[in-house]
Structures are given as structure tokens and as C-alpha cells.
Design an enzyme around this catalytic site. Structure first.
Site, mmCIF file in Angstrom:
data_model
loop_
_atom_site.group_PDB
_atom_site.id
_atom_site.type_symbol
_atom_site.label_atom_id
_atom_site.label_comp_id
_atom_site.label_asym_id
_atom_site.label_seq_id
_atom_site.Cartn_x
_atom_site.Cartn_y
_atom_site.Cartn_z
ATOM 1 N N TYR A 25 0.828 -1.209 0.000
ATOM 2 C CA TYR A 25 0.000 0.000 0.000
ATOM 3 C C TYR A 25 0.867 1.266 0.000
ATOM 4 O O TYR A 25 0.544 2.245 -0.672
ATOM 5 C CB TYR A 25 -0.932 -0.001 1.216
ATOM 6 C CG TYR A 25 -1.775 1.250 1.335
ATOM 7 C CD1 TYR A 25 -2.904 1.420 0.546
ATOM 8 C CD2 TYR A 25 -1.425 2.260 2.225
ATOM 9 C CE1 TYR A 25 -3.670 2.570 0.637
ATOM 10 C CE2 TYR A 25 -2.189 3.412 2.325
ATOM 11 C CZ TYR A 25 -3.305 3.563 1.525
ATOM 12 O OH TYR A 25 -4.052 4.720 1.617
ATOM 13 N N GLU A 26 1.974 1.220 0.743
ATOM 14 C CA GLU A 26 2.847 2.386 0.844
ATOM 15 C C GLU A 26 3.888 2.444 -0.277
ATOM 16 O O GLU A 26 4.838 3.216 -0.204
ATOM 17 C CB GLU A 26 3.521 2.416 2.218
ATOM 18 C CG GLU A 26 2.524 2.714 3.319
ATOM 19 C CD GLU A 26 3.157 2.888 4.685
ATOM 20 O OE1 GLU A 26 4.355 2.578 4.863
ATOM 21 O OE2 GLU A 26 2.443 3.349 5.590
ATOM 22 N N GLU A 83 3.754 2.643 15.312
ATOM 23 C CA GLU A 83 4.603 2.378 14.149
ATOM 24 C C GLU A 83 3.743 2.101 12.921
ATOM 25 O O GLU A 83 4.020 2.627 11.843
ATOM 26 C CB GLU A 83 5.535 1.200 14.432
ATOM 27 C CG GLU A 83 6.488 0.892 13.312
ATOM 28 C CD GLU A 83 7.519 1.990 13.055
ATOM 29 O OE1 GLU A 83 8.101 1.985 11.955
ATOM 30 O OE2 GLU A 83 7.756 2.846 13.934
ATOM 31 N N VAL A 87 -5.511 -1.642 8.098
ATOM 32 C CA VAL A 87 -6.672 -2.507 7.925
ATOM 33 C C VAL A 87 -6.693 -2.930 6.467
ATOM 34 O O VAL A 87 -6.491 -2.098 5.572
ATOM 35 C CB VAL A 87 -7.976 -1.772 8.310
ATOM 36 C CG1 VAL A 87 -9.202 -2.623 7.992
ATOM 37 C CG2 VAL A 87 -7.958 -1.391 9.790
ATOM 38 N N GLY A 93 -13.629 1.042 6.461
ATOM 39 C CA GLY A 93 -14.928 1.686 6.552
ATOM 40 C C GLY A 93 -15.884 1.013 7.526
ATOM 41 O O GLY A 93 -17.014 1.468 7.701
ATOM 42 N N ASN A 124 -0.720 10.234 1.757
ATOM 43 C CA ASN A 124 -1.766 9.328 2.215
ATOM 44 C C ASN A 124 -2.929 10.117 2.818
ATOM 45 O O ASN A 124 -3.153 10.118 4.038
ATOM 46 C CB ASN A 124 -1.188 8.330 3.217
ATOM 47 C CG ASN A 124 -2.135 7.197 3.518
ATOM 48 O OD1 ASN A 124 -3.304 7.227 3.160
ATOM 49 N ND2 ASN A 124 -1.630 6.190 4.210
ATOM 50 N N TYR A 131 -6.944 10.642 10.901
ATOM 51 C CA TYR A 131 -6.370 11.155 12.147
ATOM 52 C C TYR A 131 -6.885 12.547 12.489
ATOM 53 O O TYR A 131 -7.134 12.847 13.662
ATOM 54 C CB TYR A 131 -4.848 11.134 12.076
ATOM 55 C CG TYR A 131 -4.291 9.727 11.989
ATOM 56 C CD1 TYR A 131 -4.577 8.783 12.972
ATOM 57 C CD2 TYR A 131 -3.501 9.334 10.923
ATOM 58 C CE1 TYR A 131 -4.095 7.496 12.900
ATOM 59 C CE2 TYR A 131 -3.005 8.040 10.844
ATOM 60 C CZ TYR A 131 -3.303 7.128 11.834
ATOM 61 O OH TYR A 131 -2.823 5.849 11.751
#
Length: 150
Positions: A25-26, A83, A87, A93, A124, A131
């Protein structure tokens, strides 16, 4: 609805799968160096170098948060460093991320921690929004540095 539980050494393969999915994903799929065996060994240590909560839905692991203690010299208190919080995409969601995050914040409160900190990649936006919705503030006046050893 999430069921949260602490990870044990028996969760090493699941944790490794999540770490690899997070790296994908990153946009860093080739950067994961940790092995299942290393995670199993570290989760067996006392004390372990990190704590980890796993979110489950219908008996299936769907996400995790990995965190550890740090110390603020200015506040004179321990804190928690998140760290990774991740999900699996097909389970987003449904409140699993919020449950994991809230659990770490609750642990920090129960332990008298001065703060909870983490970093987010600047691209992101879904994580940044997540957050911000929880009252966190970005610290744009700090630059993260890293020195990596072999």
C-alpha cells in the site's frame, strides 16, 4: 464491529502478512526485511520490543496496530509511538481502524502517557483525514530523519 486482541507469537504469520500488505500500500513492496520467524521470536521475548493489537471480524484477522513506548523529556512522561496501523482494504470503513486507534489511545491514558505519536506519508490523504477526524494535529514544523544500519 471489531474484536480486538493482543498479538502473540502464534500470530507472527498473520502479522507478517499485514506488514507486507502495508508495504504494498505504501509503494514499498520490496522493503520488508522482517521474517515470520523474527516476529515470532520477538513476540515471545519478555518484554517484547513492541505491542500489537489485532482486529478481527467474524473470526478473521482484518487489521493491526503495532506500537511501543517512548519518552518525552519535555513532558517527563512516557508516551506511545504507533509504528503501523493498517486494515486490509476490503475491511475498511467498518470501524476497525478507529477501534484499533482508540484502543491505543485508551492504553496511553490508562498508563499515564503524555502523548501518542506516529507518522503518516504526506500523500496518504485517507490516513491524514482519519487522524484529523480524531483530533490529531499534523506537526509540519518537524522533519523526520532516519539513519539505517545494515
Amino acid at each position: 464491529m471489531s474484536n480486538l486482541r493482543s498479538a502473540t507469537s502464534e500470530d507472527a504469520a498473520t502479522l507478517h502478512r499485514f506488514i507486507c500488505a502495508l508495504a504494498e500500500y505504501e509503494r514499498e513492496p520490496d522493503s520488508v526485511e522482517v521474517s515470520v520467524e523474527t516476529l515470532r521470536s520477538q513476540l515471545s521475548e519478555s518484554p517484547a520490543p513492541f505491542e500489537c493489537l489485532i482486529a478481527e471480524s467474524e473470526g478473521k484477522a482484518v487489521g493491526f496496530v503495532l506500537f511501543f513506548n517512548h519518552y518525552s523529556t519535555w513532558r517527563g512522561k512516557r508516551g506511545l509511538w504507533i509504528e503501523d496501523l493498517f486494515v486490509m482494504p476490503e475491511h475498511r470503513g467498518a470501524g476497525h481502524g478507529a477501534a484499533l486507534f482508540d484502543a491505543v489511545v485508551s492504553l496511553a491514558d490508562a498508563r499515564g502517557a503524555g502523548r501518542v505519536e506516529w507518522s503518516v506519508l504526506d500523500w496518504n490523504q485517507p490516513a491524514i483525514d482519519f487522524y484529523l477526524q480524531r483530533g490529531a494535529k499534523g506537526m509540519s514544523d518537524w522533519t523526520v530523519f532516519r539513519l539505517t544500519r545494515p
